[in-house]
Design an enzyme around this catalytic site. Structure first.
Site, mmCIF file in Angstrom:
data_model
loop_
_atom_site.group_PDB
_atom_site.id
_atom_site.type_symbol
_atom_site.label_atom_id
_atom_site.label_comp_id
_atom_site.label_asym_id
_atom_site.label_seq_id
_atom_site.Cartn_x
_atom_site.Cartn_y
_atom_site.Cartn_z
ATOM 1 N N ASP A 411 0.792 -1.250 -0.048
ATOM 2 C CA ASP A 411 0.027 -0.310 -0.076
ATOM 3 C C ASP A 411 1.031 1.102 0.058
ATOM 4 O OD1 ASP A 411 -2.541 1.558 0.017
ATOM 5 O OD2 ASP A 411 -2.633 1.329 1.927
ATOM 6 N N GLU A 414 2.654 4.782 -4.362
ATOM 7 C CA GLU A 414 2.301 5.571 -5.529
ATOM 8 C C GLU A 414 3.471 6.214 -5.833
ATOM 9 O OE1 GLU A 414 -1.280 4.000 -4.497
ATOM 10 O OE2 GLU A 414 -0.308 5.619 -3.107
ATOM 11 N N ASP A 482 -9.199 3.424 -2.589
ATOM 12 C CA ASP A 482 -9.930 3.818 -1.473
ATOM 13 C C ASP A 482 -11.647 4.336 -1.971
ATOM 14 O OD1 ASP A 482 -7.948 3.251 0.228
ATOM 15 O OD2 ASP A 482 -7.494 5.535 0.519
#
Length: 739
Positions: A411, A414, A482
């Site tokens: 997670d 990015e 999300d």
């Protein structure tokens, strides 16, 4: 500025088109993929050694020699089923099987004029987001003609419609927890691959550039689409085929297919940020068993760590994770844990110290190690573009494996950060952050996958990622990030899953129930039903939101969820077989209807139905209060899965859909392996519990039964059985007996 064509040279089966100002390199491969680039050869993060196809030997002619009367054509290159007409200004026309399929747009772009009376500053004062012209003078732009009826699919998990025509997007991996809507240009993944479907042609474009890139699919002007890279070089692959299946096959042959995972991965997953103690995790497992709701996996979010330090455990809340994993194993439930890239700056922390000693972290432009903040506070960021760092990080997976953890969830890769985004000039081995940003999550997934492969005793690794690039599917599955507990996000999840699937990332899904906001009983059930056959099947919710384990609601909700999850488990043998096919051919497990029926113009924009393989159509309810829904059945005969009622296709029907039912239809001629009996986890799906669903017509199906999860199919660990149906007679033939 005019750029006249001068000459053509052939070297290593690549045609160098020499212009007055620079060169363009064109390679036609034996599989009809065409590579067009400003540099010779292939330099790619996505295309790795062993995936580069063999180049065909091209034939170069003048227009006259090729019998082309168009005076604009300066040369003709041909090989296999491809012909390339070369023009001035680096413009190309590409023919496939004699038909013109791809053309450069030769006129000036037709941008809409700005109204000189608009006061954009006033609009911004009221809080409106004002679009600005962000075109760069050093941008690299590809502009292609767009057919009047062309539809466009791909680009991964971008929000908006299934058919991307008329929209504009930006590839820049972005963590934005606000509710995702159609106007979002960017989300977590940057997959620069899309397909153009016309009435009598289909092709894909893989624009292999890792810098920030804009894709405009007829938004600026309906006559063309364009791809604009902020920096880097022109470097794209043209992939023609008779249909979407052909094109996806070519793309995944180049960038890799999604691997076949251990069978339990295709079961039901349960997660929440956060489950705060190991006792709570065990209680969750026991509740699933008590209520007879199948579950194979529980995920641990960031709360299991010691102060959010990666590869550590909180010795008060999770003092015995190995013991926890053993107790879960007794219940046939596996444990997956989250890992983020940010490493806490802490002189007493082994990850920080080891990384500093080996120069493992990204550097600021001034040369010092770059720092930002994420969950543990001030943190540094591993340079996953370095092989030594990937090996180091991968070896740390043994810490998790030694505690019984069976898969890893990446997670915040990015990479996300709390003190503003990483500056463009932060330095990695591969280049500056502006070049690395879109591939950071890809390299982290690769490091994690290779670490698990090395350290997990031969088991097939499972990595889940939020950020990805083209080719990431070789190393990980992905989820859509999300999402929220809102009705529009059920519809969005289906659009995203279908486009991820045809973009190569076949192991994909969205958080069931919604991650942010508060779900309702009806919404939760319909989320489960929408995802019933989606490859990655996980209920996940956020801290501070309403809990959404099925038992948080009434018996009606529990019963409906149980029924839906058991329906999924009944079809896991078929899902598993499709996953095996996907590994071999790239064919996605879940498909938009247009993938199977490209000639049917009715399905080009249908995104609230999907196909599981070629034989199963799912039409979930995606709006509140509905107990029936209109379903479009494509050409052929279809059977209601529940009643056996037969329908002729090519039309809409009204399907019954009470709260505890998701409409499912089976194509005539299908032979589908399914699980029978009392199934609470994939451990219960044994060979003697697999039966065959048959529907009238002729067909065949090859079923691969996993005998040993520690070996992949290529090591001979499967029984391959072919079932053939002739009328009502079913015959079974063992093709290969596994170990």
């Amino acid at each position: 500025m005019s750029n006249s064509y001068k000459n053509c040279k052939i070297q290593d089966n690549t045609a160098e088109l020499i212009y007055e100002n620079g060169s363009l390199f064109v390679t036609i491969f034996e599989n009809n993929i065409v590579h067009v680039a400003q540099k010779p050869g292939i330099e790619s993060v996505a295309i790795e050694e062993g995936y580069i196809p063999t180049a065909a030997s091209p034939k170069v002619q003048t227009a006259a020699e090729a019998g082309v009367s168009d005076t604009a054509v300066k040369a003709v290159i041909s090989a296999k089923d491809i012909t390339v007409n070369v023009k001035d200004n680096e413009k190309l026309d590409i023919y496939y099987n004699g038909k013109l399929v791809l053309s450069d747009y030769e006129e000036a772009r037709k941008k809409s004029e700005k109204n000189p009376y608009e006061d954009l500053a006033v609009a911004e004062l009221e809080g409106h987001t004002v679009g600005k012209d962000e075109s760069s003078s050093d941008a690299v732009t590809i502009v292609k003609k767009l057919g009047k009826d062309d539809a466009i699919y791909g680009l991964g998990d971008k929000p908006g419609c299934l058919n991307k025509r008329g929209y504009s997007y930006v590839n820049w991996n972005t963590d934005d927890p606000a509710p995702h809507v159609d106007s979002f240009k960017s989300l977590y993944k940057s997959i620069p691959f899309f397909m153009v479907l016309g009435d009598d042609y289909c092709y894909g474009i893989f624009a292999d550039n890792t810098y920030k890139t804009t894709f405009d699919f007829g938004f600026e002007n309906t006559d063309y689409y364009f791809i604009e890279h902020e920096k880097g070089e022109l470097d794209y692959y043209f992939m023609p085929g008779k249909d979407m299946a052909d094109v996806v096959g070519l793309y995944t042959s180049l960038t890799g297919t999604t691997p076949l995972y251990q069978r339990w991965i295709y079961g039901s997953h349960q997660s929440r940020w956060g489950y705060y103690t190991q006792d709570e995790v065990l209680d969750i497992a026991d509740k699933f068993r008590e209520l007879d709701i199948p579950c194979d996996v529980i995920h641990m979010d960031i709360d299991y760590m010691n102060g959010y330090r990666v590869f550590t455990f909180d010795d008060k809340k999770f003092p015995d994770v190995k013991g926890l994993s053993e107790k879960l194993a007794d219940r046939d439930i596996k444990l997956i844990s989250i890992i983020d890239p940010g490493v806490k700056k802490d002189e007493d922390y082994f990850m920080y110290k080891e990384g500093m000693d080996m120069d493992a972290y990204a550097h600021a432009a001034g040369g010092e190690v770059y720092e930002n903040a994420v969950w543990p506070g001030t943190s540094v960021f591993p340079d996953f573009t370095k092989e030594t760092v990937r090996n180091w990080w991968g070896d740390k997976t043994k810490i998790l494996l030694d505690h019984g953890i069976r898969g890893i969830w990446n997670d915040m890769n990015e990479p996300a950060s709390f003190n503003g985004p990483l500056p463009d000039d932060v330095q990695f081995e591969y280049g500056a952050h502006e070049k690395v940003h879109n591939i950071y999550g890809h390299y982290m997934a690769k490091a994690t996958y290779e670490g698990l492969k090395k350290n997990d005793g031969g088991k097939r690794p499972f990595v889940l990622t939020r950020a990805a690039y083209a080719g990431s599917q070789k190393y990980c599955g992905g989820w859509t990030g999300d999402n929220h507990s809102i009705w529009s996000h059920i519809a969005l999840s289906l659009e995203q899953v279908c486009n991820l699937s045809v973009s190569g990332l076949a192991m994909c899904g969205s958080d069931i129930g919604g991650f942010g906001s508060d779900t309702t009983p009806e919404l939760l059930v319909r989320f489960y039903e929408a995802a019933v056959f989606v490859p990655f099947f996980r209920n996940h919710s956020a801290m501070g939101t309403r809990r959404q384990e099925p038992w948080q609601f009434d018996e009606t909700t529990i019963d409906a969820v149980r029924k839906t999850v058991k329906l999924r488990y009944r079809f896991i043998p078929y899902i598993y077989d499709l996953a095996h096919e996907c590994e071999k051919t790239g064919a996605p497990i879940v498909r938009p209807l247009v993938y199977e029926y490209p000639a049917d113009r009715h399905v080009r924009n249908i995104s609230d139905e999907y196909m599981l393989g070629s034989f199963v159509l799912v039409a979930p309810v995606i709006a509140p209060g509905k107990e029936t829904r209109e379903v479009y059945l494509p050409d052929g005969d279809w059977y209601d899965y529940y009643t056996g009622e037969k329908y002729s296709g090519g039309r809409y029907i009204l399907a019954d859909a009470p709260l505890d039912k998701v409409p499912v239809f089976i194509k005539a001629g299908a032979i589908i392996p399914v699980a029978d009996g009392d199934i609470r986890s994939t451990e219960d799906i044994t060979e003697d519990k697999i039966s065959i669903l048959t529907y009238p017509g002729k067909g065949s199906f090859v079923h691969y039964q996993d005998d040993n999860e520690t070996f992949a199919y290529r090591d001979g660990a499967y029984n391959a059985v072919e079932y053939t149906l002739d009328g009502d007679k079913l015959e079974k033939k063992v093709l290969h007996k596994g170990l």
